[in-house]
Design a protein around this motif. Structure first.
Motif, PDB file in Angstrom:
ATOM      1  N   LEU A 107       0.878  -1.172   0.000  1.00 54.12           N
ATOM      2  CA  LEU A 107       0.000   0.000   0.000  1.00 54.12           C
ATOM      3  C   LEU A 107       0.911   1.217   0.000  1.00 54.12           C
ATOM      4  O   LEU A 107       1.657   1.466   0.942  1.00 54.12           O
ATOM      5  N   SER A 231      -6.297   3.668  -0.957  1.00 52.22           N
ATOM      6  CA  SER A 231      -7.054   2.418  -1.110  1.00 52.22           C
ATOM      7  C   SER A 231      -8.513   2.682  -0.760  1.00 52.22           C
ATOM      8  O   SER A 231      -8.844   3.687  -0.126  1.00 52.22           O
ATOM      9  N   PRO A 260      -6.279  -0.027  -4.867  1.00 49.56           N
ATOM     10  CA  PRO A 260      -6.260  -1.238  -4.028  1.00 49.56           C
ATOM     11  C   PRO A 260      -7.513  -1.281  -3.160  1.00 49.56           C
ATOM     12  O   PRO A 260      -8.017  -0.237  -2.738  1.00 49.56           O
TER      13      PRO A 260
END
Lengths: 512, 512
Positions: A107, A231, A260
């Motif tokens: 991430l 994300s 993500p």
């Protein structure tokens, strides 16, 4: 300091100066991503049983309410649509999906030094949630929270070493239009911190607006797709065992946009999930395995966090409770299942049911945070600032949470056992012909900074010193620090040219 | 309730009545002696290394300053007195002692339902220490503590389910004569609780006076020796690696009088023990193994608790700190070594450095308490009430500690995995043709009391309810409860005839 003094105390002054300088990051006593795993609430056999039950649940019960697009993706992958509208998953499909899924996910963050490498037992702590109140610690007051509060939380988190990411912890209650709320949330977070950010889109159609802003911030779509620093948290199921139709459509849009995803299954044990810890874990694992099939059917290998995120319930009142021992076990058990599958995972810890940052808040936040870390949870969401069973967010508590999490991280780091740390020679030197104590020895001084975590706000003074300092109050110290942080200009703030571009395109609520 | 209502809601009323009644003790969600052990900070290899280093230290470095009687006992057992006055321990002697030592110890209580069975990973929490201040939580004030404060602590502990024993947490600073202080401490504790009590005699000559009082309380020497309900905490070493001459003599007297002993090695990591966690554990293990040889040389099989009890130090200031992550690791690592040897053991947890029962106190107390329990420590000493790095004891904090430890104990109980708790059939029934939720199902209601721990003072209300209730303050609630407890007559108080006998023989400071 005079030259004479410098000469006289050269060695000690040099050591003191060396100690005052920040340690190189590889020498710091605690770091993001340190591995947990020493705490294993489940035995290997028990994990086998949970897995076997989850496979049965997916094969026999399945999930209802997939959107049309989801039905197409899932049946295309090998799932079976029943006459009852439920999608069931043959165990071979689940096993194949697990075998092919990512073993690690990065991430990313706008500042690459804050990238989060999710794999193995590596542990990271950060915020999350959808609180609707800001907790004013100094006034013991709850009020509706807004976009400025969210931005302030991002700015505070940006300064705290042990807050590794900022998933949006509060809803902007002062923005009534949901699209405006979504993109203002992105703006408020990104303008406050260069750490990884988590958001949550309300409707599928909003993703394209948000991604347009993210492209602008990144400097173009290619730059964004190279390093996506945001994300999306997808509550893709409505437990028990139903897809959240619209949230699934949001998820599909996010996957296409290169965002993500956090596959978030947030059952409440005793209401929307079985009341037993084991049963709630079974259902959460089942739902997230279904989500994993879904994501990989849309785009094989798309980065996804396995978000088994069951919450506790006070069965006497039916109200949610996040500060209990049962909650800590739910989270730690889920973390172990993530590692059973060798999948990057996340869950909730650090929640308190207390309304204020008091002693109850301290013990509840530490209980689940340290157990989550020791169990090796990759992403510890809701780890700081979250009060009133997730309804309130408190800036002071976020600041104090940095101390609390630092201590938990020291525990995760664990006990180093080497010939040097075992200290036989040191014991011999001290005891036989030595000074009879270890104070000031090179071995002691040399490890003073590298081995030990010192609290920033935690008070270690003697009662006498404490009185002499006017009995400092923990919350007041945190409030002072909050005001110091917010009085400075945020280092994460966009440059004026970009900011003007964003403001020309979007209706931004935060003042320039 | 009218008969009509009874008829209408008979089933629900019966269920509610059943829920309101206290659960049978075997059905309670948490109980003294639940097994920990799921947290293992040390690997088996690391424990082997610590053990090997301890054997080296005992064989090569040994311990100085044994009293003449101790030298006789120890050399008689096979230890070697060196020309330097240090007693060294051949490894065969240590190994034989471990092999023959008690695998379990029962610490008895005046009320047998409070007996503590120390073996395996069974965990018990209680107080301990030698605080010199009473913390007045309501006034944020520290003052010298006295015998009434100690008695009040005993009375409060007597009412708290999760405080399993009362080792004397405070020194009676209002009694200047040490003999009078020692026997008044016994009186103040025994008159306040029927749980197991820990004391600490100052001088060897005082033991016979204390034991005389204990014989009176027990109803004769035979009754005392059958069920000794008081243990003695022996700081038998002055770390590093020196016997505490006089304390060893106290220990010998206690053994002869049938008093179980706590072999307490309280090194300070960085001052009187190595600064590393592993090194401090090595030294504590070495010292306690020497103590175990000593006890078993005086009387084979005498009940002894392996008290590796290292404390942390703030290396920046040289002051003791008990609230750190390093402290939690020291204690958990020691607990694992106890189980490596399969010996009943104890260590310190639950200490806070904070001066008051605030958020810092909560997080620090929980961190070490939950880790001690998860690591399977038999006796968690100092678990509640201890502030200012052991200098202050707080009655309100003791009361709140009962909630905190209850939550830790729920975590120790862990996750039950059975066909029933895995809940596959329940998930099926709820999802397929069922109500779509688990609220009010028999499976949920049936486990409401047996599975879940509910806090007494921890607040789980919503922000709205909290405001309606006048924003109750945690500390104020604990103060009210303290006053309620202390307004009642203690159930543990001696009968008037016995009390008069004791007062005729001893100068008792507590009023009748």
């Amino acid at each position: 300091m005079t030259q004479r003094t410098q000469i006289r105390s050269g060695g000690r002054a040099a050591r003191r100066a060396a100690r005052a300088a920040p340690l190189a990051s590889h020498l710091r006593p605690i770091r993001p991503g340190m591995p947990g795993g020493a705490y294993t609430p489940l035995t290997p056999l028990q994990m086998d049983q949970i897995h076997a039950t989850a496979l049965d649940a997916l094969e026999q019960i399945g999930l209802a309410d997939a959107p049309a697009s989801g039905i197409a993706y899932l049946t295309g992958a090998g799932a079976i649509l029943g006459d009852d509208g439920r999608i069931r998953f043959p165990r071979a499909l689940i096993e194949d999906t697990i075998a092919r899924a990512n073993r690690s996910v990065t991430l990313m963050a706008r500042d690459p030094q804050h990238d989060l490498q999710l794999s193995g037992h590596r542990v990271h702590y950060g915020t999350a949630g959808a609180a609707v109140h800001l907790v004013e610690a100094d006034g013991r007051n709850y009020r509706e929270c807004g976009v400025q509060d969210l931005h302030d939380a991002a700015r505070i988190a940006d300064t705290l070493d042990n807050i590794h990411f900022l998933q949006r912890p509060m809803v902007c209650r002062d923005i009534t239009d949901n699209l405006e709320m979504d993109y203002n949330s992105i703006y408020a977070c990104c303008a406050g911190t260069t750490k990884h950010i988590g958001v949550s889109f309300t409707e599928p159609g909003f993703v394209k607006h948000g991604i347009e802003m993210l492209h602008m911030i990144a400097g173009g779509e290619d730059k964004w797709r190279e390093r996506p620093f945001v994300s999306n948290s997808n509550c893709f199921v409505v437990p028990p065992m139903k897809f959240a139709t619209e949230s699934c459509e949001v998820m599909e849009e996010c996957i296409k946009a290169g965002i993500p995803v956090l596959l978030l299954s947030a059952g409440m044990a005793g209401a929307t999930a079985p009341s037993t810890v084991a049963g709630a874990i079974v259902q959460a694992v089942s739902e997230c395995l279904a989500g994993l099939v879904y994501v990989n059917a849309v785009k094989p290998g798309h980065p996804a966090v396995f978000g088994t995120w069951p919450f506790g319930l006070d069965l006497r009142t039916g109200a949610m409770t996040g500060g209990s021992g049962e909650q800590a076990l739910l989270t730690a058990g889920c973390a172990q299942m993530h590692k059973y599958y060798d999948l990057p995972g996340g869950a909730a810890a650090g929640i308190t049911d207390s309304k204020l940052p008091d002693m109850q808040a301290g013990w509840e936040q530490m209980c689940s945070n340290v157990m989550a870390g020791l169990s090796g949870l990759n992403m510890v969401y809701e780890a700081a600032g979250m009060h009133a069973s997730l309804l309130g967010f408190c800036h002071e508590s976020l600041i104090l949470g940095n101390d609390l999490i630092g201590q938990a991280m020291r525990c995760i780091r664990g006990i180093e056992v080497t010939p040097d740390t075992l200290s036989l020679e040191q014991i011999r030197e001290v005891c036989i012909g030595g000074p009879g104590h270890y104070l000031g020895t090179e071995q002691t001084l040399g490890r003073m900074e590298q081995d030990h975590v010192y609290p920033t706000f935690g008070d270690r003074t003697s009662p006498k010193e404490w009185v002499e300092r006017g009995k400092p109050d923990l919350i007041e110290k945190a409030t002072v620090r909050k005001e110091e942080i917010l009085a400075q200009r945020s280092a994460a703030r966009f440059d004026p040219h970009l900011d003007a571009q964003i403001r020309a395109r979007f209706r931004i609520y935060l003042p320039t």
